[in-house]
Structures are given as C-alpha cells and as structure tokens.
Design an enzyme around this catalytic site. Structure first.
Site: not given
Length: 251
Positions: A11, A130
């Site tokens: 990330d 998500d």
C-alpha cells in the site's frame, strides 16, 4: 491441481509503503522497491502495488515508482490506484506491470471493465472489491473504503466477471489489518458465485489463517501486508507450512 498463490501487498502513500487497520491509522512500513525485491527473492508468487490515495487525490498512479518496482522483481505484478481510463492502464502496463487493478472507476463506469478487457485481455484486469457489512448484508465500498455504494458484494462480483474481469481482489474492510483471520463467509460466497480466481485479502495474522482460507474457501490466492512488512511471517516458512498441510504451493 492449481497451485495456491501467496501475494504480498504494498500500500503506497507519498512514495512509501504504509499499513493501517480498517483502512485507517497508517504507519510507515518501508521502501517499496526494497520490500518488493525482498518478497520476490523470498518466493512470493505475485506482488500487488496499490497507490491508496491516488483516487482520493484525483491523480494518476505513481508511474516512476511502478517502473522502479517492476525493474526490481521477476514475478507477476499488479498495480492499482488512480486508474480511470485506457490511457491510465496503458501507462501502468508500459511501466512494467502485468495487470491493472480497478475499483472506484469501475463502480462509477462499469463499461470500463469491458473496455480494458478488450484492449489488454481479461488476464490483465483485476477488479478490486472493498467490502463491509451494512445492515447485515455484505456491501461494496469505494474511494478507499470511504463511501458506501449500496451494491451487494456477491451481485457486483457476478457483474464484473460478466463484464470481463479476469480476477477479483476481495478485501474485507472489517478484517483489514486486524490480524484475526480472513472473512471466510464472504470470501466463500464470492468464490462460489464466479468462475474466475478470487484473491482473499484482509485479516491475515497467522499461518493458520492462510490454511483456513485455502481449506475452507475456493480462494485462488491470499494477500497480506502487515504480517510480511513487519516480519511476523516469513514467506518461505508460510509456503512450507501450507505445503505440509496439503495445500498445493509453488516451493
């Protein structure tokens, strides 16, 4: 039998690898190029690079960094964050990525999935989902998990498969960074609803968590970040453990 894949995730924020809990409270986890090379050398099957603030900041992916990571590794490499068009995807692939991951842009314009699949092939298009519980139903979120869409996760998974996505990266937001195990129910439901590979993401905290997601769902791969970045699990040891427990792995 197809081998299961272990995929570290980088990330990226401001050019650094970061990791948080439930998509919040980010902390620095190191240089992405150095981590990428380490994971490739340790035997990771693939690598995912997510520019986590590109969508929020309405900018393109960090192409120079993508290129530096690609040059450092010799394993399949997926890049996501800020990819909103064919040109964005082309730039990332030209920089060395093997696949692109799209999320918010696909929710806003589902035809983008088909467009990218026709241009680059379904194998190069990963649809990131998500997901979190909302009113006791698993729903889809966008903008880095900040906005609810009202879409049911399994329904969206079926749609993106029909539109040409070659793979789904499914992240359970409630499990993200918590290290208490993958969300097996929604992972299993999505795997059973589509006939394309599903990458389970969110919740890895132990060797047993990886065994559970592979033995109790049809996930093709398991993605993790914190346990790898902070040295809690070593990839060679993880793959040997899974192999010893009859999970087919590339050793």
């Amino acid at each position: 039998m197809l081998k299961k894949r272990i995929i570290p995730c980088l990330d990226i924020k401001d050019g650094r690898t970061v990791k948080g809990i439930n998509f919040l409270n980010l902390r620095d986890a190191g240089n992405p190029v150095h981590l990428a090379k380490l994971y490739a050398d340790e035997g990771a099957d693939e690598l995912v690079f997510l520019d986590i603030t590109a969508t929020i900041e309405r900018r393109a992916t960090l192409i120079k960094l993508v290129s530096e990571v690609a040059d450092a590794i010799n394993i399949p490499f997926t890049v996501g964050g800020g990819i909103r068009s064919v040109d964005d995807a082309s730039a990332v692939l030209d920089a060395g990525a093997d696949k692109v991951s799209i999320n918010t842009a696909a929710i806003k314009d589902p035809t983008l999935i088909t467009t990218l699949a026709k241009r680059f092939g379904s194998q190069a298009v990963v649809l990131a989902i998500d997901t979190n519980m909302e009113e006791e139903v698993w729903k889809v979120f966008m903008n880095g998990g900040r906005l609810t869409t009202g879409l049911r996760t399994v329904d969206w998974a079926k749609e993106v498969k029909e539109r040409g996505a070659g793979e789904i990266l499914l992240t359970s937001m409630s499990s993200d960074g918590v290290q208490e195990g993958f969300s097996l129910n929604i992972t299993s439901a999505v795997c059973d609803a589509v006939n394309i590979p599903v990458i389970a993401s969110g919740g890895a905290g132990s060797l047993e968590d990886f065994y559970e997601v592979f033995s109790k769902t049809n996930a093709a791969a398991a993605l993790a970040a914190s346990v790898f970045h902070f040295g809690e699990i070593q990839i060679p040891a993880l793959k040997q453990y899974l192999h010893n427990h009859k999970i087919p792995m590339r050793l």
